[in-house]
Design an enzyme around this catalytic site. Structure first.
Site, mmCIF file in Angstrom:
data_model
loop_
_atom_site.group_PDB
_atom_site.id
_atom_site.type_symbol
_atom_site.label_atom_id
_atom_site.label_comp_id
_atom_site.label_asym_id
_atom_site.label_seq_id
_atom_site.Cartn_x
_atom_site.Cartn_y
_atom_site.Cartn_z
ATOM 1 N N ARG A 97 22.776 -21.956 -13.202
ATOM 2 C CA ARG A 97 23.751 -21.021 -13.541
ATOM 3 C C ARG A 97 24.938 -21.077 -12.635
ATOM 4 N NH1 ARG A 97 25.513 -17.411 -10.796
ATOM 5 N NH2 ARG A 97 23.721 -16.590 -10.411
ATOM 6 N N PHE A 136 34.390 -23.869 -4.081
ATOM 7 C CA PHE A 136 35.296 -22.610 -3.548
ATOM 8 C C PHE A 136 34.887 -22.229 -1.998
ATOM 9 C CE2 PHE A 136 35.630 -17.994 -3.267
ATOM 10 C CZ PHE A 136 36.783 -17.552 -3.740
ATOM 11 N N GLY A 137 36.169 -22.540 -1.161
ATOM 12 C CA GLY A 137 35.760 -22.401 0.106
ATOM 13 C C GLY A 137 36.287 -21.188 0.601
ATOM 14 N N GLY A 144 31.348 -13.985 6.785
ATOM 15 C CA GLY A 144 30.583 -13.962 5.485
ATOM 16 C C GLY A 144 31.149 -12.519 4.852
ATOM 17 N N THR A 171 28.635 -23.556 -2.476
ATOM 18 C CA THR A 171 28.102 -24.355 -3.740
ATOM 19 C C THR A 171 28.883 -25.428 -4.424
ATOM 20 O OG1 THR A 171 26.709 -22.152 -4.076
ATOM 21 C CG2 THR A 171 26.937 -23.757 -6.449
ATOM 22 N N LEU A 250 35.916 -13.531 -6.812
ATOM 23 C CA LEU A 250 34.671 -12.958 -6.676
ATOM 24 C C LEU A 250 34.190 -11.926 -7.822
ATOM 25 C CD1 LEU A 250 34.338 -12.833 -2.990
ATOM 26 C CD2 LEU A 250 33.361 -14.388 -4.457
ATOM 27 N N LEU A 349 0.755 -12.651 -11.020
ATOM 28 C CA LEU A 349 0.108 -14.014 -11.083
ATOM 29 C C LEU A 349 -0.630 -14.489 -10.250
ATOM 30 C CD1 LEU A 349 2.334 -14.189 -13.449
ATOM 31 C CD2 LEU A 349 2.485 -16.681 -12.883
ATOM 32 N N GLY A 351 -2.941 -15.798 -7.208
ATOM 33 C CA GLY A 351 -2.559 -17.164 -6.511
ATOM 34 C C GLY A 351 -1.412 -18.132 -7.377
ATOM 35 N N GLU A 374 27.904 -13.830 -3.035
ATOM 36 C CA GLU A 374 28.817 -13.009 -4.029
ATOM 37 C C GLU A 374 28.847 -11.581 -3.713
ATOM 38 O OE1 GLU A 374 30.886 -14.551 -6.309
ATOM 39 O OE2 GLU A 374 30.163 -16.339 -5.891
#
Lengths: 394, 275
Positions: A97, A136-137, A144, A171, A250, A349, A351, A374
């Site tokens: 995604r 996208f940089g 951040g 990404t 964003l 679940l 282990g 994001e």
């Protein structure tokens, strides 16, 4: 007495009746695509830290890239259809995604929204067709949550800009053909930030891969290193100056994530229900234990409420009136509930919850990134806090 | 080539346990069921699309694919999905599910075929609800057309189809002259099962039924979909099949565990009496 068939989340929210035939068909088509083409490989891709590059043409052929944009070879679907599609993709893997979100909301959207007609015609049809992969940089090693403190600079020199700086946590950077890079111009402050389309092959432009991630392993993440990279003036996005450029991208991506996270949550929920109905301890399936049911019920209620919220805001977005604050609400709420659901499922679940044989640990690990990227969960709290009290606490 | 594909909607086979039979056993309760296209009919549509393209450019169509279904207004969802996947137009024969049988559907299809004049009628070998496996065969008989059932491969030739059918111990290959009726089996959607005269013999499809492009889903509502009255195709609506009762299969009894191989052999010999 034989146990009854479990009620599905879709039945609990009764969402089908709120969707058009077209929206349901889009959801069901992407659902089948993910089940047939991605899920059989999901664990292996995650384990081997590989992205399913070979699926990119199929994803493009389905019209998933830039799907919510109109014109220039894009599908032009409404926000709800787009959201439903992203939820199905993230049912597969958050990395899958993420690829679609970055290409559509972060690389194509700024060109579509702020680009010149020449830039749109040059890039968007090829990006929709996956002939060009974008990234996208914005984020940097030391910038951040506070992107205004970025250090990347663009210096005008004749007919071109010369870019220097480092972008981090990008990404798709390692596989990109172009990057939309945000940089301060000359000696300006955050109000001088402009967007630049930097093409692969530009001298001084490199995208080293970040290895060793324990999350989003099926998505290629890298840096963008700009060392006196010369970008022609025509590659500046003319339509925006200042931080609102990247922030509006964003907002688009965050809306998509608030839907996508529901897919990961649903995958964990379904795995937990199926597992606990089969797993026998103390003589009966653990699904028949009150402590287990409490977890299942909390997960289902969280996911169902998140679904209703996403649909409400999706309709609002299609009506054209959603605000960034509402998108923050949706992103924070839905990613938060997805992460909690994944952790609960991990516990249920036992282990087996730590094995890649089940989708749960993969989603739980992926969602740690989705929680942070994001706009971190905390940043969204501050955005909402500011809106609700009138006091800026950043 | 013009192809008519007959599609039937069935209760979602993945949720077969939602099918309820009232105590009277006189019918199947269809309320609350999720409907899906019959998988074999979806395979027939995929085969039809492969026969009307060259494999490498799905948007370049060589011929026309018309889909038809019988049922109430809601079945148009099935037709819209087929249009989104690539069919050119759709016909819904307005009918009530419980007032149809294979014979009546075949007779109505015959009338439709005479009007539409397709080169091929394609459909699934059977629908996964009633498993009757009749419509294709009756239709071919009524039309006096050649027929190939259970097609696992189809290769288009000039004026004919070369059809491979998997039979016990091998493959039976039939050459049917067009026009013809072909019913398909599940392997028709394997990567190298169907070739039009334009498809390069080296081409391999993805396994399975193609995915509709999302813009095509949005464009599907602009494709023609017409409603036809059943009475206009089949004035005589008498059914030849009558159902006498329905019953759910008995619940399976729990199995037993054996300690070792010798106990297993003993039980197979003395209790199950299969050795």
């Amino acid at each position: 007495m034989t146990p009854q068939e479990p009620l599905s989340l879709d039945a609990l929210t009764a969402i089908d009746g709120l969707l058009t035939d077209e929206e349901r068909l889009i959801r069901d088509t992407v659902r089948r695509f993910v089940r047939e083409r991605y899920l059989p490989r999901a664990a292996e891709l995650f384990a081997k830290e590989q992205f399913a590059v070979d699926l990119i043409p199929e994803i493009a052929a389905m019209g998933l890239l830039g799907a919510s944009l109109k014109g220039y070879g894009c599908a032009g679907m409404n926000a709800v259809s787009y959201g439903l599609a992203l939820a199905e993709l993230e049912y597969g893997d958050s990395g899958l995604r993420s690829f679609v979100s970055v290409q559509g909301s972060l690389a194509m959207y700024p060109i579509w929204r702020f680009g010149s007609e020449e830039q749109k015609n040059k890039y968007l049809p090829k990006m929709a067709a996956a002939e060009l992969i974008g990234c996208f940089g914005l984020t940097e090693p030391d910038a951040g949550s506070d992107p205004g403190s970025m250090k990347t600079r663009a210096r005008l020199d004749g007919d071109s800009y010369v870019l220097t700086g480092t972008k981090m946590w990008i990404t798709s950077a390692p596989i990109c053909d172009l990057a939309v890079v945000w940089a301060k111009v000359d000696d300006g402050d955050a109000s001088s930030i402009r967007g630049f389309i930097v093409e692969r092959g530009t001298k001084g432009f490199e995208t080293p891969t970040i290895h060793g991630k324990m999350s989003l392993r099926a998505s290629p993440t890298g840096e963008i290193v700009l060392n006196e990279a010369r970008v022609p003036k025509e590659n500046v996005l003319p339509g925006v100056v200042g931080l609102k450029g990247p922030l509006s991208c964003l907002t688009q991506a965050r809306f998509g994530i608030s839907w996508g996270a529901l897919g990961a949550a649903r995958a964990c929920y379904e795995a937990a229900v199926a597992y606990t109905r089969e797993r026998v301890q103390f003589g009966k399936p653990v699904a028949g234990k009150q402590l287990v049911q409490e977890q299942i019920v909390e997960m289902a209620m969280d996911i169902a409420k998140g679904q209703i919220l996403a649909l409400h805001y999706g309709r609002l977005k299609d009506a054209g009136s959603i605000t960034p604050v509402q998108v923050s609400f949706c992103k924070k709420n839905n990613v938060g509930l997805a992460l909690r659901a994944a952790r609960k499922a991990r516990g249920l679940l036992g282990g087996n919850g730590i094995l890649l044989d089940y989708p749960v640990i993969r989603h739980a690990l992926n969602l740690e990134s989705v929680y942070t990227y994001e706009g971190t969960d905390e940043v969204h709290t501050l955005i909402l806090g500011n809106a609700l009290t009138g006091h800026n606490a950043f | 080539m013009k192809i008519l594909v007959a599609l039937k909607r069935v209760a979602d086979p993945d949720n077969a346990n939602k099918v309820k039979i009232p105590a009277s056993g006189e019918k199947i309760d269809t309320t609350g069921l999720e409907w899906k296209p019959n998988p074999f009919d979806e395979y027939a549509l995929e085969a039809a699309l492969r026969l009307t393209e060259n494999g490498t450019q799905p948007k370049v169509r060589a011929g026309e694919v018309v889909v038809v279904t019988f049922g109430p207004k809601e079945t148009e969802t099935t037709l819209r999905a087929a249009l989104a996947t690539g069919a050119d137009r759709a016909i819904r024969v307005d009918a009530s599910d419980d007032k149809l049988d294979g014979d009546l559907v075949a007779r109505a299809l015959k009338a439709l075929v005479e009007k539409e004049k397709p080169d091929v009628v394609l459909m699934g070998k059977q629908a996964v609800d009633g498993d009757s496996n009749q419509v294709g065969q009756i239709l071919a008989e009524l039309l006096d057309w050649p027929m190939a059932t259970f097609a696992a491969t189809i290769r288009e030739e000039a004026g004919a189809l070369l059809v491979g059918r998997e039979v016990d111990g091998g493959v039976s290959t039939l050459r049917v002259k067009l026009p013809a009726v072909v019913t398909v089996d599940l392997r028709i959607v394997a990567p190298t099962s169907v070739y039009s005269t334009k498809t390069p013999s080296t081409h391999k499809y993805n396994d399975g039924v193609r995915f509709a492009a999302l813009p095509a889903i949005m464009a599907a509502k602009k494709k023609p979909l017409v409603e036809v009255k059943l009475a206009d195709l089949a004035p005589d609506q008498a059914l030849k099949v009558s159902y006498h009762g329905f019953a759910a299969p008995p619940a399976r009894k729990a199995g037993i565990k054996v300690k070792d191989v010798s106990e297993l052999v003993s039980k197979l010999k003395n209790e199950a009496k299969v050795l």
